[in-house]
Design an enzyme around this catalytic site. Structure first.
Site, short mmCIF file in Angstrom:
data_model
loop_
_atom_site.label_atom_id
_atom_site.label_comp_id
_atom_site.label_asym_id
_atom_site.label_seq_id
_atom_site.Cartn_x
_atom_site.Cartn_y
_atom_site.Cartn_z
CE LYS A 33 53.64 87.97 41.56
NZ LYS A 33 52.70 88.82 40.82
CG ASP A 60 54.12 92.19 40.75
OD1 ASP A 60 54.78 93.10 40.20
OD2 ASP A 60 53.76 91.17 40.15
CE LYS A 62 55.09 93.40 36.58
NZ LYS A 62 54.02 92.68 37.32
CG ASP A 65 52.63 108.49 37.25
OD1 ASP A 65 52.88 109.61 36.77
OD2 ASP A 65 51.48 108.07 37.45
CB THR A 119 58.60 87.67 30.07
OG1 THR A 119 57.45 87.68 30.89
CG2 THR A 119 59.85 87.69 30.91
NE ARG A 210 49.30 80.07 35.89
CZ ARG A 210 49.48 80.45 34.63
NH1 ARG A 210 48.51 80.24 33.76
NH2 ARG A 210 50.60 81.02 34.25
#
Ligand code: C5P
Length: 231
Positions: A33, A60, A62, A65, A119, A210
Site C-alpha cells: 500500500k 491509498d 482516498k 472531490d 476510524t 508497523r
C-alpha cells in the site's frame, strides 16, 4: 500464494526507505500500500518502481472531490496499473458512480473501494460535521451507497467486517486495517483484531503496517501471518 491477503503499508517518508523494505519482500507473500506521505514525496515513480518488481499496489489516496476530478484521478491510477484505488464515500453517490465508471473501461481495471467513516471519528465528531447517529449506522449507510454506486467494496474496521459481510454478500471487498498478530504492539490502534480472526469474520484483505514495516525480520512476520491464515 496466488492471492496474498496481506497488504503491507509502506508508511515511509521516502523512496529509499520504502525500497529497502520492498527489496526484502516477495510478491507471492504480500501486496503493498502506497499512501499520501510516500506518494506526495515521490509521485508515480514509486508506484512504477514497486510494480516493476512484480508487486500489486493499493494506491491509498482516498480521493474526495467533484465527480469529474475524482473520475480523472481514477483514470490516471488505472493507467498507472495499480491493483486497487480508493475514494471517500462522503463525496456522494454521483462521485462514487463517476469513479466506478472511470475504472470500468480498462482491460486490467483497478478495484475501486470507498472509505466510509474514518476510524478516527467518534459520535461527537460526526455531530460536529452534521452527521446524525454513531459511526456504525453511518458506516452501514455509506457502505450501501458505495455498493449502489457500483464500487467493489469498502475499507472498514475489522470490528465492522462481520456485519458488512452479512449485508453485502461474498462479492463485496472488505479491506481492514487495525490488524495485530497475537503478542505484537498495538501502537496507536485502539480496536484491533488478529489476522486469522479478521479473515474468519469475512475480511477480504488485511492492511498491516508497523508489525511488518518496523520488524527486524519482516519476511518471518509475514510467513507467520500467512501460515495462521491457511490453518
Ligand atoms: O502500522 P499500522 O498497522 O497501524 O498501519 C495501518 C495502516 O492502515 C496505516 O497506513 C494507516 O494509515 C492505515 N489505516 C488505519 N486505519 C484506518 C484507515 C487506514 O490504520 N481506519
Amino acid at each position: 500464494m496466488d492471492d496474498p491477503k496481506v497488504i503491507v503499508a509502506l508508511d515511509f517518508s521516502d523512496m529509499a526507505s520504502a525500497v529497502a523494505l520492498v527489496n526484502r519482500l516477495d510478491p507471492s507473500i504480500c501486496r503493498l500500500k502506497v499512501g499520501k506521505e510516500l506518494f506526495v514525496r515521490e509521485g508515480a515513480r514509486v508506484v512504477e518502481s514497486i510494480q516493476s518488481r512484480g508487486f500489486q499496489v493499493f494506491l491509498d489516496l482516498k480521493f474526495h472531490d467533484i465527480p469529474n476530478t475524482v473520475a480523472a484521478a481514477c483514470r490516471v491510477a488505472a493507467e498507472l496499473g495499480v491493483w486497487m484505488v480508493n475514494v471517500h464515500a462522503l463525496g456522494g453517490l454521483q462521485m462514487m458512480e463517476a469513479a466506478a465508471e472511470a475504472v470500468a473501461g480498462y482491460k486490467k481495471r483497478p478495484l475501486c473501494l470507498a472509505v466510509t467513516i474514518l476510524t478516527s471519528l467518534d459520535t461527537s465528531d460526526l455531530q460536529g460535521i452534521g452527521l446524525v447517529g454513531g459511526p456504525a449506522e453511518n458506516v452501514d449507510r455509506l457502505a450501501a451507497l458505495a455498493a449502489q454506486a457500483g464500487l467493489d467494496g469498502v475499507v472498514c474496521s475489522a470490528l465492522e467486517v462481520q456485519r458488512l459481510r452479512q449485508s453485502h454478500g461474498a462479492g463485496f471487498e472488505l479491506v481492514t486495517p487495525g490488524i495485530r498478530p497475537e503478542g505484537t504492539d498495538m501502537n496507536d490502534q485502539k480496536r484491533i483484531m488478529t489476522p486469522a480472526r479478521a479473515i474468519a469474520a469475512g475480511a477480504s484483505y488485511l492492511v498491516i503496517g508497523r508489525p511488518v514495516n518496523q520488524a527486524e525480520e519482516p519476511v518471518q512476520v509475514l510467513n507467520m501471518i500467512n501460515a495462521e491464515l491457511v490453518e
